[in-house]
Structure formats: C-alpha cells, structure tokens
Motif scaffolding. Structure first.
Motif, PDB file in Angstrom:
ATOM      1  N   ALA A 145       0.826  -1.208   0.000  1.00  0.00           N
ATOM      2  CA  ALA A 145       0.000   0.000   0.000  1.00  0.00           C
ATOM      3  C   ALA A 145       0.857   1.253   0.000  1.00  0.00           C
ATOM      4  O   ALA A 145       0.440   2.313  -0.491  1.00  0.00           O
ATOM      5  CB  ALA A 145      -0.921  -0.006   1.217  1.00  0.00           C
ATOM      6  N   LYS A 146       2.056   1.153   0.528  1.00  0.00           N
ATOM      7  CA  LYS A 146       2.970   2.294   0.541  1.00  0.00           C
ATOM      8  C   LYS A 146       3.898   2.291  -0.670  1.00  0.00           C
ATOM      9  O   LYS A 146       4.457   3.321  -1.017  1.00  0.00           O
ATOM     10  CB  LYS A 146       3.790   2.264   1.830  1.00  0.00           C
ATOM     11  CG  LYS A 146       2.920   2.368   3.082  1.00  0.00           C
ATOM     12  CD  LYS A 146       3.702   2.055   4.335  1.00  0.00           C
ATOM     13  CE  LYS A 146       2.792   2.124   5.546  1.00  0.00           C
ATOM     14  NZ  LYS A 146       1.691   1.135   5.471  1.00  0.00           N
ATOM     15  N   CYS A 474      10.416   5.837   4.709  1.00  0.00           N
ATOM     16  CA  CYS A 474      10.192   6.111   6.126  1.00  0.00           C
ATOM     17  C   CYS A 474       8.961   5.360   6.632  1.00  0.00           C
ATOM     18  O   CYS A 474       8.935   4.895   7.784  1.00  0.00           O
ATOM     19  CB  CYS A 474      10.072   7.617   6.380  1.00  0.00           C
ATOM     20  SG  CYS A 474       8.623   8.414   5.656  1.00  0.00           S
ATOM     21  N   ARG A 475       7.970   5.169   5.804  1.00  0.00           N
ATOM     22  CA  ARG A 475       6.763   4.450   6.217  1.00  0.00           C
ATOM     23  C   ARG A 475       7.006   2.937   6.261  1.00  0.00           C
ATOM     24  O   ARG A 475       6.463   2.230   7.118  1.00  0.00           O
ATOM     25  CB  ARG A 475       5.606   4.786   5.283  1.00  0.00           C
ATOM     26  CG  ARG A 475       5.171   6.249   5.366  1.00  0.00           C
ATOM     27  CD  ARG A 475       4.013   6.541   4.442  1.00  0.00           C
ATOM     28  NE  ARG A 475       4.415   6.455   3.045  1.00  0.00           N
ATOM     29  CZ  ARG A 475       3.550   6.342   2.041  1.00  0.00           C
ATOM     30  NH1 ARG A 475       2.253   6.299   2.286  1.00  0.00           N
ATOM     31  NH2 ARG A 475       3.981   6.281   0.792  1.00  0.00           N
ATOM     32  N   ALA A 551      -0.893   4.758   9.513  1.00  0.00           N
ATOM     33  CA  ALA A 551       0.414   4.229   9.108  1.00  0.00           C
ATOM     34  C   ALA A 551       0.736   4.542   7.665  1.00  0.00           C
ATOM     35  O   ALA A 551       1.880   4.380   7.232  1.00  0.00           O
ATOM     36  CB  ALA A 551       0.452   2.715   9.329  1.00  0.00           C
ATOM     37  N   GLY A 552      -0.246   4.998   6.897  1.00  0.00           N
ATOM     38  CA  GLY A 552       0.002   5.341   5.500  1.00  0.00           C
ATOM     39  C   GLY A 552       0.436   6.774   5.309  1.00  0.00           C
ATOM     40  O   GLY A 552       0.647   7.207   4.175  1.00  0.00           O
ATOM     41  N   GLU A 553       0.601   7.536   6.368  1.00  0.00           N
ATOM     42  CA  GLU A 553       0.939   8.949   6.260  1.00  0.00           C
ATOM     43  C   GLU A 553       2.389   9.195   6.664  1.00  0.00           C
ATOM     44  O   GLU A 553       3.018   8.386   7.352  1.00  0.00           O
ATOM     45  CB  GLU A 553       0.001   9.787   7.139  1.00  0.00           C
ATOM     46  CG  GLU A 553      -1.456   9.744   6.688  1.00  0.00           C
ATOM     47  CD  GLU A 553      -2.349  10.585   7.571  1.00  0.00           C
ATOM     48  OE1 GLU A 553      -1.921  10.913   8.700  1.00  0.00           O
ATOM     49  OE2 GLU A 553      -3.469  10.916   7.129  1.00  0.00           O
ATOM     50  N   TYR A 554       2.889  10.345   6.236  1.00  0.00           N
ATOM     51  CA  TYR A 554       4.247  10.759   6.567  1.00  0.00           C
ATOM     52  C   TYR A 554       4.283  12.273   6.587  1.00  0.00           C
ATOM     53  O   TYR A 554       3.330  12.948   6.163  1.00  0.00           O
ATOM     54  CB  TYR A 554       5.246  10.222   5.541  1.00  0.00           C
ATOM     55  CG  TYR A 554       5.099  10.861   4.181  1.00  0.00           C
ATOM     56  CD1 TYR A 554       5.882  11.969   3.819  1.00  0.00           C
ATOM     57  CD2 TYR A 554       4.150  10.405   3.269  1.00  0.00           C
ATOM     58  CE1 TYR A 554       5.740  12.565   2.584  1.00  0.00           C
ATOM     59  CE2 TYR A 554       3.998  11.004   2.044  1.00  0.00           C
ATOM     60  CZ  TYR A 554       4.785  12.084   1.697  1.00  0.00           C
ATOM     61  OH  TYR A 554       4.628  12.688   0.488  1.00  0.00           O
ATOM     62  N   VAL A 555       5.370  12.841   7.047  1.00  0.00           N
ATOM     63  CA  VAL A 555       5.584  14.285   6.988  1.00  0.00           C
ATOM     64  C   VAL A 555       6.952  14.531   6.377  1.00  0.00           C
ATOM     65  O   VAL A 555       7.837  13.659   6.410  1.00  0.00           O
ATOM     66  CB  VAL A 555       5.494  14.957   8.376  1.00  0.00           C
ATOM     67  CG1 VAL A 555       4.093  14.833   8.942  1.00  0.00           C
ATOM     68  CG2 VAL A 555       6.530  14.381   9.326  1.00  0.00           C
ATOM     69  N   VAL A 575      13.965  16.284   5.469  1.00  0.00           N
ATOM     70  CA  VAL A 575      13.811  15.179   6.418  1.00  0.00           C
ATOM     71  C   VAL A 575      12.412  14.607   6.233  1.00  0.00           C
ATOM     72  O   VAL A 575      11.411  15.329   6.296  1.00  0.00           O
ATOM     73  CB  VAL A 575      13.993  15.659   7.872  1.00  0.00           C
ATOM     74  CG1 VAL A 575      13.805  14.479   8.840  1.00  0.00           C
ATOM     75  CG2 VAL A 575      15.361  16.292   8.066  1.00  0.00           C
ATOM     76  N   TYR A 576      12.361  13.288   5.982  1.00  0.00           N
ATOM     77  CA  TYR A 576      11.088  12.570   5.901  1.00  0.00           C
ATOM     78  C   TYR A 576      10.899  11.800   7.196  1.00  0.00           C
ATOM     79  O   TYR A 576      11.846  11.175   7.708  1.00  0.00           O
ATOM     80  CB  TYR A 576      11.079  11.621   4.704  1.00  0.00           C
ATOM     81  CG  TYR A 576      10.963  12.335   3.381  1.00  0.00           C
ATOM     82  CD1 TYR A 576       9.749  12.445   2.728  1.00  0.00           C
ATOM     83  CD2 TYR A 576      12.082  12.925   2.799  1.00  0.00           C
ATOM     84  CE1 TYR A 576       9.636  13.113   1.520  1.00  0.00           C
ATOM     85  CE2 TYR A 576      11.984  13.606   1.594  1.00  0.00           C
ATOM     86  CZ  TYR A 576      10.761  13.693   0.962  1.00  0.00           C
ATOM     87  OH  TYR A 576      10.651  14.379  -0.230  1.00  0.00           O
ATOM     88  N   ALA A 577       9.687  11.835   7.737  1.00  0.00           N
ATOM     89  CA  ALA A 577       9.450  11.190   9.025  1.00  0.00           C
ATOM     90  C   ALA A 577       8.072  10.544   9.061  1.00  0.00           C
ATOM     91  O   ALA A 577       7.135  10.980   8.370  1.00  0.00           O
ATOM     92  CB  ALA A 577       9.585  12.206  10.158  1.00  0.00           C
ATOM     93  N   ALA A 578       7.952   9.501   9.880  1.00  0.00           N
ATOM     94  CA  ALA A 578       6.680   8.805  10.079  1.00  0.00           C
ATOM     95  C   ALA A 578       6.616   8.320  11.518  1.00  0.00           C
ATOM     96  O   ALA A 578       7.644   8.157  12.188  1.00  0.00           O
ATOM     97  CB  ALA A 578       6.555   7.624   9.113  1.00  0.00           C
ATOM     98  N   GLY A 579       5.404   8.106  12.004  1.00  0.00           N
ATOM     99  CA  GLY A 579       5.238   7.571  13.341  1.00  0.00           C
ATOM    100  C   GLY A 579       5.490   6.079  13.371  1.00  0.00           C
ATOM    101  O   GLY A 579       5.172   5.352  12.423  1.00  0.00           O
ATOM    102  N   VAL A 580       6.078   5.607  14.484  1.00  0.00           N
ATOM    103  CA  VAL A 580       6.354   4.178  14.669  1.00  0.00           C
ATOM    104  C   VAL A 580       5.270   3.597  15.584  1.00  0.00           C
ATOM    105  O   VAL A 580       5.159   4.001  16.749  1.00  0.00           O
ATOM    106  CB  VAL A 580       7.744   3.954  15.287  1.00  0.00           C
ATOM    107  CG1 VAL A 580       7.999   2.464  15.526  1.00  0.00           C
ATOM    108  CG2 VAL A 580       8.824   4.538  14.375  1.00  0.00           C
TER     109      VAL A 580
END
Length: 876
Positions: A145-146, A474-475, A551-555, A575-580
């Motif tokens: 999906a990512k 990152c995801r 989980a499909g989102e990032y910043v 910088v790319y980041a995602a929640g764990v």
C-alpha cells in the motif's frame, strides 16, 4: 572527409544513404541548380555579345559552396535527429536503473523483517498455521500500500513451498525456479530474474529475491537459510508511461527495452516492434540506419550509465523512428523571437558558420567584377564627358531602375543590362544560401528551447521519482517489528543495529534515526553522529510525525537547516518522518526520521538531466526562488535563484515554460518545469511554497548591440534622372551611409591585396598599394569621415583626379553604378574640417535615402603631401 556523389553533388558517407528521406535538401537544391542553369545561359550571352565579365570562377565557387551547404544541412539534420533519439533512449534506461536500484534495497530490507523470519521458524518447527500466514499476507498488503510499484510479494520455504503470498490466486503452491535459488549462494545479496514465473501464475515478470533466515539462524551465514522472499516489480506499469512521455513529440517513434541477447522485453508500440522480436543495434557505422521487418528506421541504442555502482540486469533501451518521418519536419522559416539580437555562433560548428561568410565573399568578388564591367561600359562611351554628359537618344537612362547607360549606345546598354542580370542572379544565389542557413539556425534555436523544456521536465521527473522512494522508505521502516520493539522497550542498542543494517542497504541517506514520543533521539544509524542521541529534536515535522494516526501517512520538512545535515549540522536538507506504531497496541512509541543526503544526490539527478551543451546548468528551486540544489558550484543550497522567474510562483503542477534570460553577460535559453508528483507522491495537491521546480539553463551567446538604423544597408535606390544633363555615379557604403564618386573618377575595384604600411602618413591613410606598376596611397574613407575604419574586408577603389593623379580609397561595401540627373544634385549645407573647401553634394534617393557625392580632386589633396614624398617606383 570521404565523400560520395548523390544527385550530382558530393555528400559525406554517413548521410548519403539517408538523402531520399530529407525533403529539406530538395527545397534548396532545386533553386540552386535552377539558378546555376540561368547563370550558364547568361555566361553564354555574354560571350556572344563580348560584354560579359569573367564569371567562370564565380560559378565554380558557387557550385562548390552548394555542395558544402547541402552536405552540412544533411549532417546537421542527422545530428539533431540522432541526438534526440540517443538522449531519450539514454534517459529511459538510466531512469529504469535508478528505479531498480531501489528494488535491490527493498528486498534486502524486507528479508530481515521479524514476522517473515518468525513464520519461517514456525514452519521449520512444524508449528506454522493459517492464521500466521494470513497475518503475514496482511503485512505484505500494508507494505505494498505504501509502495505501489509491486504487484506480488511471496515468502517461500527452502524447498519452494509457498508460505505466504500477497496474491495467493496467482502464485503456485510450489515454486521451483533455479534462478531464484541462486539467492541462497553465500555472499549473494539478491537475485533479479525476468521471464515467466510460477509466482505470477506463469506470466512474465521482473522478480527480486533475497534469502531469509529463521529467527534462530545466524544472520551472517546464509548457507543454511530456510526461506526466500520474492518481490515482483511492475515493470510494464512503470515503464510504459515513461516511454509514452519520451516518445511524445517524436513522430511515429517507438521505444523498446531489450535484454542482453537483444530481444524486446517491452515496447511502446507493439504494432511496429513486437514483444520478443530480435532487434539489432544501429550505430555510426551503419549511418544510424536499421532495417526491421522491411521498414527503414533511424535508431539509437543506450546502455545503462550506472547508479551507486549498480548497472541493472544488463538491459539496454533503443529508440527508433521510421526514416520517412525522421527528417520530415523542416525547421521553421520564422526566427524564434526569444533569441533575437543574440550572437548564437557558438551553437554551430565552424563549417556551418563559414558557409554564409563564403557566400558573401563570393558575392563581394562578383560585385567587384560587375562593378568594373559597368564602369568600363560607361567610361568608354564616346559621348561621355569627364563628369557630366548630355542625355542621348539612343541609350538614355533607364528610369525604371536608375541604372541605364547614360549617353552610351545600344551596345553599352545591352552590356549594362546583362551585367545587372548577372548581378541579380548572383544575389539570388546568395539569398538562397543565407535563407537555408537562417532556417537551419532557427531550427537549431527552436531545438535548444524545446530541449531546455524537455530536460527540465526530465530533471523534475527524476527528482519526483526519487522523493517518492524517500516518502515510502520512512513508512516502510516504521513497520519494522524490530524497530517497534526497540522503541517500546527503550533498547537503543537494538534500534542502532537495525538502523545501521538499513542504512547499509540505502546509501542515499546522510542519517537515519528514531526518537521517542517526547522528540528525544534514541538511536542513529551512523556511529560518527552518535552525538545526536539524547538530543530533543525541533521543527514542525517532529510534532507532525508524532501526531500521525495513520500508518500510511508521513511528513516532510521544509528545505532548511535542522541541525542534522552538513559538516556543522546547519546545512539545509529534507527530512522525511513517520510515526512508529506500538507493537503491543494502538498509538505510537515514537517516530523514525530519514535525512536525505540531498546535496550530492540532487546534484547527481540534475547532472543526469543536463543537455549535451557546454555550459548548461540545472537548478532545483522552490516557488520562492530558493536554490535547493545545483549542478554548478556557483549556486549552493539556500542561495537565491540567479534571476527572477515571473512564472515560478504561479506555474501549475506538471507544467513547463521556456524562455530566455540574461546571466553574467550571456543570454540563456531556459526551461522551467514544476513538480506534479509521481504515483501517490504529491499528486493533485494544491500549490504549496515547498513545491519544487527544475530550471535548466543553456547558454546561447552574448547579446548583440542593435543598430539604430538598418535601412542604410539597403541598396541605394536613385530617382529617375531629370533634365538633359546626366552624371554617372559609382556608389558605395561607408559606416552604414551611402556615398559616391563620379564614375569617370573610378578606374576599378580591386581584389583584396596587401597594403604596405607608410609610417609618415596621416591617420586616414592606411599605406601604399601597387597598381599597374606604381605605388598608390590608400585613403580609408571610414576613418576620414566618421573615425570608424572600414576594416580588413574593405573594398578598394582606384580613383583618378581630373589631372590624372591616382590613389586608392577603402570603403565598406560596393553599391550600384547608376545614372543621375545633374540638376538633382544639391550642395551640402555642412562642410566641417577637411570638407570646408570641398565640393560635396547631396543626392536624394527613393524614400528617405540620401547619398553624399564626393569629388576625387578633394580627396587627392588630403593625400598629395604623402604621395609627393613617395617615389613612383615600378613594382618588383
């Protein structure tokens, strides 16, 4: 250079087989041949009448120049077409290799995923169940999906049994593929295999496979690895869109991907080049010509240039265009207004630049010869007085063109008419040459602007594809069970080990790190940057990542310093980041951040998109004009773009514009392309200040100074003579102004000759020149009248005063020899300096033109002092 004869003219070997497909050549060959036929007729009339000037050398020179021109036209057309095909085929294979490099890293990362290894261990222990396989299949779906570039993910046991698959309906229960088992070889990081596979139900696909070890196996020894992870890449889906974009604007072209044996794996047009067809390369040795299925093509082949040391599966890209269409579009006849008043000589080779100069030289020599013929026909008239003649009844002035024979008889009138016709034919020949060169230059300029736009689109496409991978990475890594558990347990050592392994696979990053829910750095991938551990991160992207619930989102951060990039930590970066996610339930246990190594990576992308033009530059800029990256060391990240681009803030996504701008004293053609995203990455998003655009600059040349009055260069058009008293005038151009002398005072126009310096002479006297056994002073009228020397290409006229003294005057360009009415002459109202006592008259022409008539006796007085000191010695 070896030549072969085609259509009665010599052509270079590489273009001779292609001439039948170049209609532009016939467009110019036919009028040139026709004019040369008229030239031969005129020469015959001249010989019969005894009135012709020597035309043989001029005709031979024009004929030789015709061959050079048409050969240059053919070679330029071939070069433009080949560059277009070669460049696009190279782009196709290089973009593919960049893409496949990411796949090699993905399969290596996913092969270490905890749930995969757990299922393998359970299978080895005999405890695996359907629920565990179903959970893994859902995990595969979350990954895909990512990353929508995959259409199948399969985990196989060592004996080929399917343990879990994204799409079980397509995958056989047992996959026995010797190609895939090569991944079990010690030291083998991955294998890539293309062709029919049981993973896809017998369909063809591009598979990346890596060995997977069970949880209790040694991760460094894959000899006993019990499993295999296979990823199926959507090769056709990925490339056909790219192929269509690259073929756009190239009529009837087809782009194919070939394997190492030369068989077609993928084609943009299966009706022209079908799948599986054996397709040979074409190259300079065959004139870039390829015969396939009875049809002639222009063809170019490109091998991968490599990316991060990876060269792909050994495939090549080949672009073909039917020969009948390759040269069908003639360059535009109208000049591109975007490059007006620009010196573009650097864009063209020496031979092409020399042709119009040679045509003008031949025309000058012809004009000189014809001038002498007209002077001879007029000054030999028995009724002609030294300066003014009475209009006769037998050969009066030609009122229609002002170039009649004055008081000459019918024989003289015929001679002048014939000479005029010869001159007109020579001018037509020169005009054909100049029109052909101008059209070719306009086409080349248009190609430069079009190329700048295409390369800008290419650059932003490469950037979009690359950043798509960063947003996905990152995801993906946020789903890694090992990272999730390490963050949940606060185990910095375990987190560091996972990050280091990932970073070894993905070399495009400067740093990978994980942080807890307070924004404190827990672990980093690079031991040299361990000082970041314990630091509390700042920036909107930190809170944004910790606030994600999907989980499909990032910043992604703005391109600005954040303390994580550069030698001092303060260079701007993305910088790319995602929640764990928490492995034990809902919510997050922290976040993962990946610092893109933008400076070298963006520079590499931009340089890959540069046109093959010396001095070309590519920049990556924001809508606000901030430089994100540059292919040229003159601009660093964070600088301002080198010029104002009015289109930049409002340019819509996926759009490009072209134009010209001035930079450091040179005019540049530019292409500006705004990002439109790629696949799921930033597609159909509203304009944002962080949007990126690619700017490509191609130098054209310095800006030319535009003259204030170009009308002076138009041939002087005299009015019809009025009254009985007429005067023959020999006209010439000096500093863009028309001047003249009585024709009886001009003996001849000379070929270019060496002038001997005379140090004691006034400034306007250039030196001495030999003529008929005597040394004559040379007076530069440009220097005398306007303080602008006539230059080395000046025309030289031998003049004679009423008393018989001779001298040479240098002028800029020869004009007509025509008849004027003596009553039309008006005394000049101003006579500054040397002309205070001179006889200077003005003669009005048609329209606003005015000619200043000088007198040879006045000019002689300026040089007589020098001449009297010069011994009348015979020439050696």
């Amino acid at each position: 250079m070896t030549k072969v004869w085609r259509k009665g003219l010599p052509f270079s070997v590489e273009v001779a087989p292609l001439l039948a497909s170049m209609p532009l050549l016939d467009e110019y060959r036919e009028p040139l041949v026709r004019l040369q036929g008229a030239w031969d007729s005129l020469a015959l009339l001249g010989q019969m009448s005894g009135a012709a000037t020597d035309m043989a050398d001029t005709r031979t020179a024009f004929e030789a120049l015709t061959g050079r021109l048409l050969d240059s036209l053919a070679r330029r057309q071939l070069r433009n077409a080949v560059q277009q095909l070669q460049g696009r085929s190279q782009v196709a294979i290089d973009i593919l290799v960049r893409n496949l490099f990411e796949r090699t890293a993905d399969v290596g990362f996913l092969a270490g995923d905890g749930p995969l290894r757990a299922l393998l261990q359970a299978d080895a222990d005999g405890t695996a169940d359907l629920a565990q396989a179903q959970a893994l299949r859902q995990r595969f779906a979350a990954y895909v999906a990512k990353y929508s570039v995959y259409d199948q993910v399969v985990l196989l046991a060592a004996d080929g049994r399917r343990l879990a698959a994204l799409d079980e309906t397509r995958c056989a229960p047992v996959v026995d593929d010797v190609r895939l088992r090569e991944a079990f070889e010690p030291g083998r990081a991955f294998v890539e295999a293309h062709g029919p596979t049981a993973l896809l139900g017998g369909a063809s696909g591009l598979i990346y496979a890596a060995a997977v070890t069970a949880l209790d196996a040694s991760s460094s020894d894959k000899a006993g690895a019990p499993g295999l992870l296979c990823l199926s890449f959507k090769l056709e889906d990925e490339l056909l869109g790219l192929f269509r974009a690259l073929c756009a604007g190239v009529r009837r072209s087809v782009l194919v991907l070939k394997d190492a044996e030369g068989r077609v794996l993928l084609t943009s047009d299966p009706w022209q080049i079908p799948l599986g067809a054996p397709l040979s390369d074409a190259g300079e040795g065959q004139g870039w010509r390829l015969d396939f299925a009875g049809r002639d093509y222009l063809s170019c082949n490109a091998a991968a240039g490599g990316y991060e040391g990876y060269f792909g599966p050994g495939w090549t890209a080949q672009m073909l265009q039917p020969l009948q269409h390759a040269f069908a579009d003639a360059p535009p006849e109208q000049a591109d207004t975007r490059a007006r008043h620009v010196d573009t000589r650097e864009l063209f080779d020496d031979e092409l630049r020399s042709i119009p100069e040679e045509a003008r030289r031949i025309q000058r020599e012809l004009s000189r010869s014809l001038w002498n013929g007209k002077l001879k026909s007029r000054t030999q008239s028995p009724s002609q007085s030294p300066a003014v003649a009475t209009r006769g009844t037998g050969g009066g002035g030609n009122g229609s063109n002002g170039d009649g024979a004055g008081g000459n008889g019918s024989s003289s009138g015929f001679a002048v008419t014939l000479l005029n016709e010869v001159e007109r034919t020579g001018q037509q020949l020169r005009q054909v040459f100049e029109r052909a060169i101008a059209q070719l230059e306009n086409g080349a300029l248009g190609a430069v602007f079009d190329g700048a736009g295409f390369q800008a689109e290419l650059a932003i496409s490469i950037v979009n594809r690359n950043l798509y991978e960063r947003a996905n990475d990152c995801r993906w890594w946020a789903l890694d069970a090992r990272l999730q558990r390490a963050l949940a347990d606060g185990d910095a050592t375990a987190a560091t080990d996972v990050l280091s392994r990932i970073h070894a696979l993905y070399t495009v990053y400067s740093l990978l790190l994980v942080f807890d829910n307070t924004g404190r750095v827990v672990a980093v991938s690079d031991p040299a940057q361990v000082h970041h551990v314990g630091r509390h991160l700042q920036g909107e992207w930190v809170g944004g990542a910790l606030g994600l619930r999907d989980a499909g989102e990032y910043v992604v951060s703005a391109h600005q310093p954040c303390g994580l990039y550069g030698e001092d930590g303060h260079a701007p970066c993305l910088v790319y980041a995602a929640g764990v996610p928490d492995p034990d339930g809902a919510g997050l246990v922290g976040g993962i951040a990946i610092v893109f190594d933008g400076e070298p990576q963006f520079r590499s992308m931009l340089r890959a998109a540069l046109p093959a033009q010396a001095g070309a530059v590519a920049l990556l800029v924001t809508r606000a004009g901030e430089v994100v990256a540059s292919s040229d060391a003159r601009w660093s990240p964070g600088d301002r773009a080198p010029m104002g681009l009015v289109d930049l803030p409002s340019l819509p996504a996926d759009r490009h514009v072209t134009g010209e701008l001035d930079l450091e004293g040179r005019v540049q053609a530019f292409g500006l392309a705004m990002s439109g995203g790629y696949r799921e990455y930033r597609r159909l998003t509203p304009p944002d200040p962080t949007d990126l655009a690619a700017l490509v600059l191609v130098p054209l040349g310095p800006r030319l100074e535009v003259g204030g009055d170009d009308a002076a260069q138009v041939a002087f058009a005299p009015l019809p003579p009025i009254g009985a008293q007429v005067l023959d005038v020999a006209s010439f151009l000096v500093d863009q102004q028309w001047l003249g002398l009585p024709a009886v005072q001009v003996l001849a126009a000379l070929e270019h000759q060496r002038i001997t310096a005379w140090p004691q002479a006034p400034v306007a006297v250039r030196g001495m020149l030999g003529f008929e056994g005597r040394m004559l002073p040379v007076l530069d009228l440009g220097e005398l009248l306007f303080h602008q020397p006539c230059g080395d290409d000046a025309a030289l006229l031998v003049c004679q005063t009423r008393a018989g003294q001779r001298m040479v005057v240098a002028v800029q360009q020869l004009g007509q020899v025509f008849v004027a009415g003596a009553e039309q002459l008006q005394p000049s109202p101003t006579r500054p300096g040397w002309a205070a006592q001179a006889q200077v008259h003005l003669l009005k022409g048609k329209g606003p033109q005015m000619l200043t008539l000088l007198d040879g006796d006045d000019l002689w007085r300026l040089v007589s002092g020098v001449a009297e000191q010069t011994p009348a010695l015979p020439l050696d």
